[in-house]
Design a protein around this motif. Structure first.
Motif, PDB file in Angstrom:
ATOM      1  N   VAL A 138       0.844  -1.200   0.000  1.00  0.00           N
ATOM      2  CA  VAL A 138       0.000   0.000   0.000  1.00  0.00           C
ATOM      3  C   VAL A 138       0.879   1.250   0.000  1.00  0.00           C
ATOM      4  O   VAL A 138       0.601   2.237  -0.699  1.00  0.00           O
ATOM      5  CB  VAL A 138      -0.947   0.008   1.214  1.00  0.00           C
ATOM      6  N   GLY A 139       1.973   1.204   0.761  1.00  0.00           N
ATOM      7  CA  GLY A 139       2.899   2.327   0.792  1.00  0.00           C
ATOM      8  C   GLY A 139       3.494   2.626  -0.567  1.00  0.00           C
ATOM      9  O   GLY A 139       3.571   3.782  -1.003  1.00  0.00           O
ATOM     10  N   VAL A 140       3.908   1.571  -1.272  1.00  0.00           N
ATOM     11  CA  VAL A 140       4.435   1.741  -2.633  1.00  0.00           C
ATOM     12  C   VAL A 140       3.347   2.320  -3.534  1.00  0.00           C
ATOM     13  O   VAL A 140       3.603   3.219  -4.354  1.00  0.00           O
ATOM     14  CB  VAL A 140       4.943   0.399  -3.193  1.00  0.00           C
ATOM     15  N   GLY A 141       2.116   1.814  -3.371  1.00  0.00           N
ATOM     16  CA  GLY A 141       1.008   2.317  -4.184  1.00  0.00           C
ATOM     17  C   GLY A 141       0.742   3.793  -3.949  1.00  0.00           C
ATOM     18  O   GLY A 141       0.470   4.545  -4.902  1.00  0.00           O
ATOM     19  N   VAL A 142       0.865   4.221  -2.684  1.00  0.00           N
ATOM     20  CA  VAL A 142       0.649   5.636  -2.361  1.00  0.00           C
ATOM     21  C   VAL A 142       1.709   6.509  -3.036  1.00  0.00           C
ATOM     22  O   VAL A 142       1.404   7.560  -3.607  1.00  0.00           O
ATOM     23  CB  VAL A 142       0.668   5.843  -0.827  1.00  0.00           C
ATOM     24  N   ALA A 154       1.021   6.561  -6.742  1.00  0.00           N
ATOM     25  CA  ALA A 154      -0.151   7.394  -7.019  1.00  0.00           C
ATOM     26  C   ALA A 154       0.211   8.871  -6.945  1.00  0.00           C
ATOM     27  O   ALA A 154      -0.254   9.683  -7.757  1.00  0.00           O
ATOM     28  CB  ALA A 154      -1.278   7.062  -6.053  1.00  0.00           C
ATOM     29  N   GLY A 155       1.043   9.217  -5.958  1.00  0.00           N
ATOM     30  CA  GLY A 155       1.481  10.598  -5.847  1.00  0.00           C
ATOM     31  C   GLY A 155       2.283  11.039  -7.042  1.00  0.00           C
ATOM     32  O   GLY A 155       2.139  12.166  -7.528  1.00  0.00           O
ATOM     33  N   ARG A 156       3.118  10.134  -7.554  1.00  0.00           N
ATOM     34  CA  ARG A 156       3.903  10.455  -8.744  1.00  0.00           C
ATOM     35  C   ARG A 156       3.005  10.612  -9.953  1.00  0.00           C
ATOM     36  O   ARG A 156       3.181  11.533 -10.763  1.00  0.00           O
ATOM     37  CB  ARG A 156       4.942   9.354  -8.962  1.00  0.00           C
ATOM     38  N   LEU A 157       2.007   9.745 -10.109  1.00  0.00           N
ATOM     39  CA  LEU A 157       1.083   9.836 -11.243  1.00  0.00           C
ATOM     40  C   LEU A 157       0.267  11.119 -11.176  1.00  0.00           C
ATOM     41  O   LEU A 157      -0.040  11.734 -12.200  1.00  0.00           O
ATOM     42  CB  LEU A 157       0.152   8.619 -11.259  1.00  0.00           C
ATOM     43  N   GLY A 158      -0.065  11.532  -9.940  1.00  0.00           N
ATOM     44  CA  GLY A 158      -0.834  12.753  -9.802  1.00  0.00           C
ATOM     45  C   GLY A 158      -0.022  13.995 -10.069  1.00  0.00           C
ATOM     46  O   GLY A 158      -0.559  15.034 -10.459  1.00  0.00           O
ATOM     47  N   ALA A 176       3.784   9.778   3.356  1.00  0.00           N
ATOM     48  CA  ALA A 176       2.759   8.813   3.773  1.00  0.00           C
ATOM     49  C   ALA A 176       3.129   7.397   3.343  1.00  0.00           C
ATOM     50  O   ALA A 176       3.002   6.437   4.130  1.00  0.00           O
ATOM     51  CB  ALA A 176       1.407   9.211   3.183  1.00  0.00           C
ATOM     52  N   GLY A 177       3.590   7.245   2.119  1.00  0.00           N
ATOM     53  CA  GLY A 177       3.987   5.925   1.638  1.00  0.00           C
ATOM     54  C   GLY A 177       5.161   5.374   2.418  1.00  0.00           C
ATOM     55  O   GLY A 177       5.215   4.171   2.736  1.00  0.00           O
ATOM     56  N   THR A 178       6.120   6.242   2.754  1.00  0.00           N
ATOM     57  CA  THR A 178       7.276   5.806   3.532  1.00  0.00           C
ATOM     58  C   THR A 178       6.866   5.316   4.912  1.00  0.00           C
ATOM     59  O   THR A 178       7.365   4.295   5.399  1.00  0.00           O
ATOM     60  CB  THR A 178       8.283   6.965   3.681  1.00  0.00           C
ATOM     61  N   VAL A 179       5.941   6.025   5.552  1.00  0.00           N
ATOM     62  CA  VAL A 179       5.457   5.616   6.876  1.00  0.00           C
ATOM     63  C   VAL A 179       4.841   4.223   6.822  1.00  0.00           C
ATOM     64  O   VAL A 179       5.090   3.378   7.692  1.00  0.00           O
ATOM     65  CB  VAL A 179       4.427   6.642   7.407  1.00  0.00           C
ATOM     66  N   LEU A 180       4.054   3.945   5.788  1.00  0.00           N
ATOM     67  CA  LEU A 180       3.422   2.625   5.646  1.00  0.00           C
ATOM     68  C   LEU A 180       4.468   1.534   5.414  1.00  0.00           C
ATOM     69  O   LEU A 180       4.394   0.449   6.009  1.00  0.00           O
ATOM     70  CB  LEU A 180       2.421   2.656   4.496  1.00  0.00           C
ATOM     71  N   ILE A 181       5.448   1.815   4.545  1.00  0.00           N
ATOM     72  CA  ILE A 181       6.482   0.814   4.261  1.00  0.00           C
ATOM     73  C   ILE A 181       7.312   0.535   5.513  1.00  0.00           C
ATOM     74  O   ILE A 181       7.584  -0.631   5.858  1.00  0.00           O
ATOM     75  CB  ILE A 181       7.388   1.284   3.098  1.00  0.00           C
ATOM     76  N   VAL A 182       7.720   1.583   6.209  1.00  0.00           N
ATOM     77  CA  VAL A 182       8.515   1.412   7.427  1.00  0.00           C
ATOM     78  C   VAL A 182       7.715   0.672   8.497  1.00  0.00           C
ATOM     79  O   VAL A 182       8.253  -0.193   9.204  1.00  0.00           O
ATOM     80  CB  VAL A 182       8.996   2.781   7.953  1.00  0.00           C
TER      81      VAL A 182
END
Length: 301
Positions: free
Chosen positions: A135-139, A142-146, A272-278
């Motif tokens: 999910v973190g990677v997806g976030v 998604a941020g990059r795509l946006g 946000a993605g980093t927090v989920l991955i960590v």
């Protein structure tokens, strides 16, 4: 005589310094990648690194390692070669903070590889950890795509994720390698073997660096070797779960270096993605702490 507590503190400090120097090296390498290309930047850093590590290894008056150990050195070097070129090609196309954040997925990939190839049992905590990481990677994606539709940026992120897969494979080899070889030997043989692998496509891809880039190449090589030695020393003196959180300080350093050197902005999606991955990685660490935590050794591209 050192007390156990002071030894752990020293290992923790050495790991922090190693991670910080690694982040500085990434920034130096990104500058070189933008100036002369990923292959040339990595090739000439390896040339400088081979000379530096070779001299240090020679002064230690080493004994020639057995053939079985040399095979392990070569196997890890082959993995590192792919990991390094993918990572440094990627950081030339995405911000440093995003690249480091995506690379944090590697421990979770290693967990999946252990389940597939080593038939290790994966509990619900590990499954949740992997889902958090994904999910973190997806976030972040998604941020990059946006933010942009740049195909180059998306390819850069794909390269970073490919590098993370090979980093996960590298972790498995590194744990075994740390038990049969000392840090200087590992650094020396890794530089030699990776350079030898890169010599194969060199006639087609290599370009000579201009004199103005030579100090940066030497600095990148020196930073990589010192970082590897510090992290190897630390992991030999403290358990992996104690030092695990130190690895994530790389995101702070990468964010600072990206902002200071390249003017890169830190996005909310990346944080946000980093927090989920960590969080996922820390869940795995807690699972290992309840049983027997494997040794780990940092591996630098």
């Amino acid at each position: 005589m050192n007390r156990p507590g002071s030894q752990v503190a020293a290992a923790f400090a050495a790991a922090c310094a190693g991670i910080a120097l690694y982040a500085v090296m990434d920034a130096v390498m990104k500058g070189l990648v933008l100036a002369i290309g990923a292959f040339a930047a990595l090739f000439w850093r390896l040339v400088a690194g081979t000379l530096l590590s070779g001299v240090l290894y020679g002064f230690s008056r080493p004994k020639w390692p057995p053939l079985a150990t040399i095979r392990v050195h070569f196997a890890r070097s082959a993995v590192v070669a792919v990991m390094a070129i993918a990572f440094f090609w990627g950081i030339g196309r995405v911000p440093l903070a995003e690249a480091i954040a995506l690379s944090f997925i590697a421990p979770l990939i290693a967990l999946a590889l252990a389940a597939i190839f080593l038939k290790e049992q994966i509990g619900m905590r590990s499954v949740l950890a992997s889902l958090l990481g994904l999910v973190g990677v997806g976030v972040i994606l998604a941020g990059r795509l946006g933010a942009t539709q740049s195909d180059d940026a998306l390819l850069g992120m794909a390269a970073i994720l490919l590098s993370a897969v090979f980093y996960a494979i590298n972790l498995v080899i590194a744990r075994h390698q740390a038990q049969i070889a000392k840090p200087l030997e590992i650094a020396a043989f890794q530089n030699v073997f990776v350079l030898a692998i890169f010599c194969v496509p060199a006639p087609l891809l290599l370009r000579l660096p201009e004199a103005q880039h030579l100090p940066a190449i030497a600095a990148a090589a020196g930073l990589a070797i010192v970082s590897l030695l510090l992290l190897s020393w630390a992991y030999a003196r403290a358990e992996a779960q104690i030092l695990l959180t130190v690895e994530y300080t790389a995101f702070i350093w990468a964010s600072l270096m990206g902002w200071w050197v390249f003017g890169e902005k830190l996005t909310l999606a990346t944080v946000a993605g980093t927090v989920l991955i960590v969080a996922g990685c820390l869940l795995v660490a807690r699972r290992q702490h309840s049983g027997a935590a494997p040794e780990a050794e940092a591996a630098l591209p």
